[in-house]
Design an enzyme around this catalytic site. Sequence first.
Site, PDB file in Angstrom:
ATOM      1  N   ASP A 221      -9.570 -41.519   9.290  1.00 40.51           N
ATOM      2  CA  ASP A 221      -9.072 -41.465   7.114  1.00 40.51           C
ATOM      3  C   ASP A 221      -8.522 -40.678   7.127  1.00 40.51           C
ATOM      4  O   ASP A 221      -7.182 -41.209   6.336  1.00 40.51           O
ATOM      5  CB  ASP A 221     -10.081 -41.062   6.558  1.00 40.51           C
ATOM      6  CG  ASP A 221     -11.541 -42.467   6.633  1.00 40.51           C
ATOM      7  OD1 ASP A 221     -11.613 -43.677   7.099  1.00 40.51           O
ATOM      8  OD2 ASP A 221     -12.412 -41.985   5.197  1.00 40.51           O
TER       9      ASP A 221
ATOM     10  N   TYR B  21     -24.345 -38.971  15.302  1.00 37.18           N
ATOM     11  CA  TYR B  21     -24.474 -40.505  14.789  1.00 37.18           C
ATOM     12  C   TYR B  21     -25.840 -41.188  15.295  1.00 37.18           C
ATOM     13  O   TYR B  21     -26.284 -41.999  14.601  1.00 37.18           O
ATOM     14  CB  TYR B  21     -22.591 -41.803  14.463  1.00 37.18           C
ATOM     15  CG  TYR B  21     -22.461 -40.822  13.406  1.00 37.18           C
ATOM     16  CD1 TYR B  21     -21.962 -39.578  12.632  1.00 37.18           C
ATOM     17  CD2 TYR B  21     -20.782 -41.309  13.101  1.00 37.18           C
ATOM     18  CE1 TYR B  21     -21.069 -39.080  12.392  1.00 37.18           C
ATOM     19  CE2 TYR B  21     -19.559 -40.905  12.442  1.00 37.18           C
ATOM     20  CZ  TYR B  21     -20.051 -40.042  11.913  1.00 37.18           C
ATOM     21  OH  TYR B  21     -18.976 -39.211  11.114  1.00 37.18           O
TER      22      TYR B  21
ATOM     23  N   ASP C 184     -14.083 -40.605  13.348  1.00 34.89           N
ATOM     24  CA  ASP C 184     -14.047 -40.909  11.655  1.00 34.89           C
ATOM     25  C   ASP C 184     -13.300 -40.091  10.977  1.00 34.89           C
ATOM     26  O   ASP C 184     -12.988 -41.023  10.119  1.00 34.89           O
ATOM     27  CB  ASP C 184     -15.671 -41.264  11.367  1.00 34.89           C
ATOM     28  CG  ASP C 184     -15.660 -41.395  10.417  1.00 34.89           C
ATOM     29  OD1 ASP C 184     -15.512 -42.193   9.586  1.00 34.89           O
ATOM     30  OD2 ASP C 184     -17.450 -40.840   9.920  1.00 34.89           O
TER      31      ASP C 184
ATOM     32  N   LYS D 195     -13.239 -30.793  21.085  1.00 34.91           N
ATOM     33  CA  LYS D 195     -13.811 -29.254  20.320  1.00 34.91           C
ATOM     34  C   LYS D 195     -14.047 -28.027  21.894  1.00 34.91           C
ATOM     35  O   LYS D 195     -15.644 -27.574  21.958  1.00 34.91           O
ATOM     36  CB  LYS D 195     -14.560 -29.255  19.608  1.00 34.91           C
ATOM     37  CG  LYS D 195     -14.902 -28.252  18.780  1.00 34.91           C
ATOM     38  CD  LYS D 195     -13.858 -27.085  18.203  1.00 34.91           C
ATOM     39  CE  LYS D 195     -14.223 -25.680  17.489  1.00 34.91           C
ATOM     40  NZ  LYS D 195     -12.651 -25.525  16.672  1.00 34.91           N
TER      41      LYS D 195
ATOM     42  N   ASP E 206      -9.437 -29.124  15.586  1.00 28.31           N
ATOM     43  CA  ASP E 206      -8.828 -28.596  14.527  1.00 28.31           C
ATOM     44  C   ASP E 206      -7.734 -28.668  14.430  1.00 28.31           C
ATOM     45  O   ASP E 206      -6.986 -28.658  14.090  1.00 28.31           O
ATOM     46  CB  ASP E 206      -9.826 -27.423  14.230  1.00 28.31           C
ATOM     47  CG  ASP E 206      -9.957 -26.474  16.122  1.00 28.31           C
ATOM     48  OD1 ASP E 206      -9.587 -27.083  16.774  1.00 28.31           O
ATOM     49  OD2 ASP E 206      -9.993 -25.312  15.499  1.00 28.31           O
TER      50      ASP E 206
END
Length: 357
Positions: free
Chosen positions: A251, A142, A247, A191, A223
């Site tokens: 959620d 980001y 992020d 990852k 994942d």
Amino acid sequence: MNKRITALPGDGIGPEIVAEAIKVLDRICKKYDHKFEYTYVDIGGCSIDKYGVPITDEGMEKCKNADSVLLGAVGGPKWDSCPASIRPEKALLAVRKELGLFANLRPTKLFPQLAGASPLKQEIVGNGIDLLIVRELTGGVYFGERKTEEVNGELVATDIMPYSESEIERIGRVGFETAMKRNRRLASVDKANVLDTSRLWRKVMHRLSEEYPEVEYSDILVDNTAMQLIKNPTQFDVLVTENMFGDILSDEASMLTGSIGMMPSASLSSGTLGMYEPIHGSAPDIAGKNLANPLGTILSAAMMLRYSFDMAKEADEIEAAVNKALDEGYRTGDIMGEGKKQVSCSEMGDIVANLIV
Ligand code: NAD
């Protein structure tokens, strides 16, 4: 103990829910002989209306000079057409940046009394979910370089995901320290089978884990984490991860509780200054009607006591009062169930405050 709190009620239901959190904090002050001094600052749409900007420089200074910041929510349809440079959310990003808030803590707690509100089956939810996601907030993709350019007659977009060892170590330490204050289990999400940033992440986390032998440490791929949160969420205590993974996962995790009005959060700096806020928005559909659930904000205030003021006992007391209010059957509209007693936002604040004796 004396503490200065800058309160940013904001827009929509923000002023209603912040007032209830302050009601509860005042009760804590009375019981434990603390003194909390509040400075109110306009943020978001209400600041745009008054000053033409989502937060003024003076307002920002008041945040920087506080011991802690308590935020309601910003935004609403009235300001949707504002130019991007002065949109209400700009103020939140600015406060995070100016205060150096690099660590976002999002607890996901499904109170057993509200188990019916979770989209998961009862046998998966068990006696309630209680996990915490520590998300890196100021680095990664980001904040990396981005560009869109024409290559061989078509557009190609690139976003770079940089992470330095010091950035990883800083957030990793928050993960370990947070785990030490909870059940001493930490899963680091990455990852590493694909990304160099994740391989570096893992290396730094392993190095750090040697400093925290009391913490049961594990690595988990992002994942797999997304699957495990649905399949077996009660296995987790603290999860630490980079910005974008955090992020998305936070959620996903928040939906496990089925009630956005219950969820608190904290954003921490390298010092004790932090910003505390519920995860929901300004809920314009119920604003001004005394219908909002103030518990997410009240629980954010409890996090403020725990993480910025080192007042664990007082934080425990607020959390116990919330639990008791639910046990006694009190519910705002969003978490209402059969046979329960529906109360308004301010009544819920009164009930929780009165349970602190
Ligand atoms: P929202 O979270 O405000 O509302 C979503 C739904 O949840 C609504 O039906 C609302 O009534 C309900 N809800 C939210 N909080 C509640 C509470 N405490 N008690 C009971 N019900 C509650 O999300 P939205 O509608 O997508 O956004 C509304 C505005 O808030 C937008 O302008 C958005 O940009 C802004 N927003 C601000 C923040 C923030 O300040 N941190 C976060 C998210 C959205």
